[in-house]
Scaffold this motif. Structure first.
Motif, PDB file in Angstrom:
ATOM      1  N   GLU A 266       0.827  -1.198   0.000  1.00 43.56           N
ATOM      2  CA  GLU A 266       0.000   0.000   0.000  1.00 43.56           C
ATOM      3  C   GLU A 266       0.865   1.253   0.000  1.00 43.56           C
ATOM      4  OE1 GLU A 266      -3.117   0.118   2.863  1.00 43.56           O
ATOM      5  OE2 GLU A 266      -3.573  -2.007   2.624  1.00 43.56           O
TER       6      GLU A 266
ATOM      7  N   HIS B   9       2.007   4.815   1.602  1.00 41.68           N
ATOM      8  CA  HIS B   9       2.083   5.467   2.906  1.00 41.68           C
ATOM      9  C   HIS B   9       2.430   6.931   2.677  1.00 41.68           C
ATOM     10  CE1 HIS B   9       1.966   1.780   5.335  1.00 41.68           C
ATOM     11  NE2 HIS B   9       2.568   1.231   4.293  1.00 41.68           N
TER      12      HIS B   9
ATOM     13  N   PHE C 296      -3.321  10.447   9.088  1.00 42.19           N
ATOM     14  CA  PHE C 296      -4.723  10.097   9.285  1.00 42.19           C
ATOM     15  C   PHE C 296      -5.555  10.709   8.177  1.00 42.19           C
ATOM     16  CE2 PHE C 296      -8.892  10.766  11.316  1.00 42.19           C
ATOM     17  CZ  PHE C 296      -9.186   9.453  11.630  1.00 42.19           C
ATOM     18  N   HIS C 297      -6.142   9.883   7.350  1.00 41.11           N
ATOM     19  CA  HIS C 297      -6.965  10.311   6.220  1.00 41.11           C
ATOM     20  C   HIS C 297      -6.297  11.410   5.399  1.00 41.11           C
ATOM     21  CE1 HIS C 297     -10.284   7.799   7.389  1.00 41.11           C
ATOM     22  NE2 HIS C 297     -10.320   8.349   8.591  1.00 41.11           N
ATOM     23  N   PRO C 298      -5.114  11.144   4.871  1.00 37.76           N
ATOM     24  CA  PRO C 298      -4.442  12.186   4.089  1.00 37.76           C
ATOM     25  C   PRO C 298      -5.172  12.434   2.770  1.00 37.76           C
ATOM     26  CG  PRO C 298      -3.312  10.112   3.817  1.00 37.76           C
ATOM     27  CD  PRO C 298      -4.375   9.888   4.866  1.00 37.76           C
ATOM     28  N   ASP C 299      -5.061  13.632   2.286  1.00 35.79           N
ATOM     29  CA  ASP C 299      -5.570  13.961   0.961  1.00 35.79           C
ATOM     30  C   ASP C 299      -4.417  13.665  -0.005  1.00 35.79           C
ATOM     31  OD1 ASP C 299      -6.396  15.037  -1.439  1.00 35.79           O
ATOM     32  OD2 ASP C 299      -7.085  16.921  -0.560  1.00 35.79           O
TER      33      ASP C 299
END
Length: 125
Positions: A69, A71, A98-101
């Motif tokens: 995946e 990161h 945390f929930h990056p754009d």
């Protein structure tokens, strides 16, 4: 143990789920070549940040060979990981973004190409 220090719920448990991660002491130290590569990477990250952060880029997205995946690493986390690898031979334990754009991050290859483009433009002036 003081009351304000949380107790490890898996202390002395032979089935501790974190045991699959291995102990930090068991990690192999960096070779001289790996250390040199980490020093070069740290210098690259500093240049990437200086040119890309003013453009709104928050960091780099890296493909993880272990889980397959992507990161997302902000600039400070990248620098901290590389510095710790150089100084102690191991990356630091960290939490992923945390929930990056994804639009706020670029790949290493993109960053390298951007820097190369800036250098080429400056040399032509």
């Amino acid at each position: 143990m003081p009351e304000d220090v949380p107790r490890d719920p898996f202390a002395d448990d032979p089935n501790d789920p974190s045991s699959a991660m291995g102990r930090l002491e068991d990690a192999e130290p960096l070779t001289a070549a790996e250390r040199d590569e980490a020093i070069t990477d740290l210098a690259d990250v500093e240049v990437f940040r200086s040119l890309l952060e003013p453009q709104g880029v928050l960091g780099l997205v890296l493909d993880c060979p272990e889980c397959g995946e992507q990161h997302f690493f902000d600039w400070d986390l990248l620098r901290g990981n590389l510095r710790q690898m150089i100084e102690q031979g191991r990356p630091q334990v960290h939490e992923p973004a945390f929930h990056p754009d994804p639009s706020d991050y670029v790949t290493w290859e993109y960053a390298r190409g951007y820097v190369d483009g800036v250098i080429d433009t400056e040399e032509r002036r």
